[in-house]
Scaffold this motif. Sequence first.
Motif, short mmCIF file in Angstrom:
data_model
loop_
_atom_site.label_atom_id
_atom_site.label_comp_id
_atom_site.label_asym_id
_atom_site.label_seq_id
_atom_site.Cartn_x
_atom_site.Cartn_y
_atom_site.Cartn_z
N UNK A 151 -52.05 15.11 -24.26
CA UNK A 151 -51.55 16.41 -23.81
C UNK A 151 -50.57 16.94 -24.85
N UNK A 152 -50.26 18.21 -24.74
CA UNK A 152 -49.18 18.75 -25.56
C UNK A 152 -47.86 18.11 -25.13
N UNK A 153 -47.05 17.75 -26.09
CA UNK A 153 -45.73 17.20 -25.76
C UNK A 153 -44.89 18.33 -25.16
N UNK A 154 -44.20 18.09 -24.03
CA UNK A 154 -43.41 19.17 -23.42
C UNK A 154 -42.39 19.80 -24.35
N UNK A 155 -41.83 19.02 -25.28
CA UNK A 155 -40.85 19.60 -26.20
C UNK A 155 -41.48 20.63 -27.13
N UNK A 156 -42.60 20.27 -27.73
CA UNK A 156 -43.26 21.20 -28.64
C UNK A 156 -43.88 22.36 -27.86
N UNK A 157 -44.41 22.07 -26.66
CA UNK A 157 -45.00 23.14 -25.85
C UNK A 157 -43.94 24.15 -25.43
N UNK A 158 -42.74 23.65 -25.11
CA UNK A 158 -41.67 24.56 -24.72
C UNK A 158 -41.28 25.46 -25.90
N UNK A 162 -42.48 29.14 -25.13
CA UNK A 162 -41.26 29.78 -24.65
C UNK A 162 -41.39 30.26 -23.20
N UNK A 163 -41.69 29.33 -22.29
CA UNK A 163 -41.82 29.70 -20.87
C UNK A 163 -40.46 30.09 -20.30
N UNK A 164 -40.44 30.69 -19.11
CA UNK A 164 -39.16 31.13 -18.53
C UNK A 164 -38.25 29.98 -18.13
N UNK A 165 -38.80 28.78 -17.99
CA UNK A 165 -38.00 27.62 -17.62
C UNK A 165 -38.65 26.37 -18.19
N UNK A 166 -37.84 25.37 -18.51
CA UNK A 166 -38.37 24.10 -18.98
C UNK A 166 -38.87 23.25 -17.82
N UNK A 167 -38.58 23.65 -16.59
CA UNK A 167 -39.02 22.92 -15.41
C UNK A 167 -40.31 23.52 -14.86
N UNK A 168 -41.14 22.66 -14.26
CA UNK A 168 -42.32 23.16 -13.56
C UNK A 168 -43.53 23.36 -14.44
N UNK A 169 -44.46 24.16 -13.92
CA UNK A 169 -45.72 24.49 -14.61
C UNK A 169 -45.79 26.01 -14.74
N UNK A 170 -46.07 26.49 -15.95
CA UNK A 170 -46.07 27.93 -16.20
C UNK A 170 -47.31 28.34 -16.99
N UNK A 191 -46.13 22.45 -19.13
CA UNK A 191 -45.89 21.49 -18.04
C UNK A 191 -44.75 20.55 -18.45
N UNK A 192 -43.78 20.39 -17.56
CA UNK A 192 -42.65 19.51 -17.83
C UNK A 192 -43.05 18.04 -17.70
N UNK A 193 -42.17 17.14 -18.15
CA UNK A 193 -42.45 15.70 -18.07
C UNK A 193 -42.77 15.27 -16.65
N UNK A 194 -41.92 15.68 -15.69
CA UNK A 194 -42.14 15.20 -14.33
C UNK A 194 -43.41 15.75 -13.71
N UNK A 236 -47.71 15.96 -29.70
CA UNK A 236 -48.57 15.54 -28.59
C UNK A 236 -48.05 14.25 -27.98
N UNK A 237 -48.57 13.95 -26.80
CA UNK A 237 -48.37 12.65 -26.16
C UNK A 237 -49.72 12.09 -25.74
N UNK A 238 -49.85 10.77 -25.80
CA UNK A 238 -51.01 10.08 -25.26
C UNK A 238 -50.52 9.20 -24.11
#
Length: 247
Positions: A151-158, A162-170, A191-194, A236-238
Amino acid sequence: MSDQNKPIALEAYELLAQAYADIAETKAENGYNEHPAIRSIIGSVDGLTVLDAGCGPGFLARDLAKKGALHVTGVDISPAMIDIAHNRLAAEKFTKTTLLIADLGSNLPFDDERFDLIVSSLAIDYVFDWSVPLGEFFRILKPSGRLVFSVQHPMSAYRWFQPPSAFGVHYCEAPWKGFTKDPIVVPDYYRSFDEMINPLLAAGFRLNRLHETKPIEALKDVDPQKYIRGSTFPTFMVIDATKAQEC
């Protein structure tokens, strides 16, 4: 806004299919980063029945067949991608492969406990509700079967979306450059880590390993700047998980 029940990237991938198939294996992000990373985590597939979920133009399915998988089944939402994958596997004369059009956001056309291993390369990101594909993966895996997906790593995806929040799914959109003459806007979900790990656990999987990818050394000579960038900031993350058994 997107329709969360529809495959959001189908139209974009139909447009991108041939260019992606021609170029991806030589692009820094794909051929020198995500591709070697997920193959390394997958490891040996000798004698295994494998599902490639979101097989695209057949890169991973081809490599798994070469490595000795007993049978590789590939599914993708894009008819254009399936056609290219079929031609790729046919050219290599792989006979123990099957390719189907299927939506990871819906029920999959397979019997329970059919596969030893499910792999998915940068495909599940496009599904809003992960409970659907993860639930299906759990159902069709054999007892103690493995799931390995990137998947895309949340840090690079954020940083990228540039979603409105780092939390949740956008729902997000971004222009893809370098494949076609003009950029093609590709819809996706941040998508955030959690929102990755909790649905995985809720589906019944046991997390074995989370691998943050880095480019391989060969990229140094091809694109030194992208090598440095990918080596200092994750792209990315595996995720490697096992179908947990009831106590």
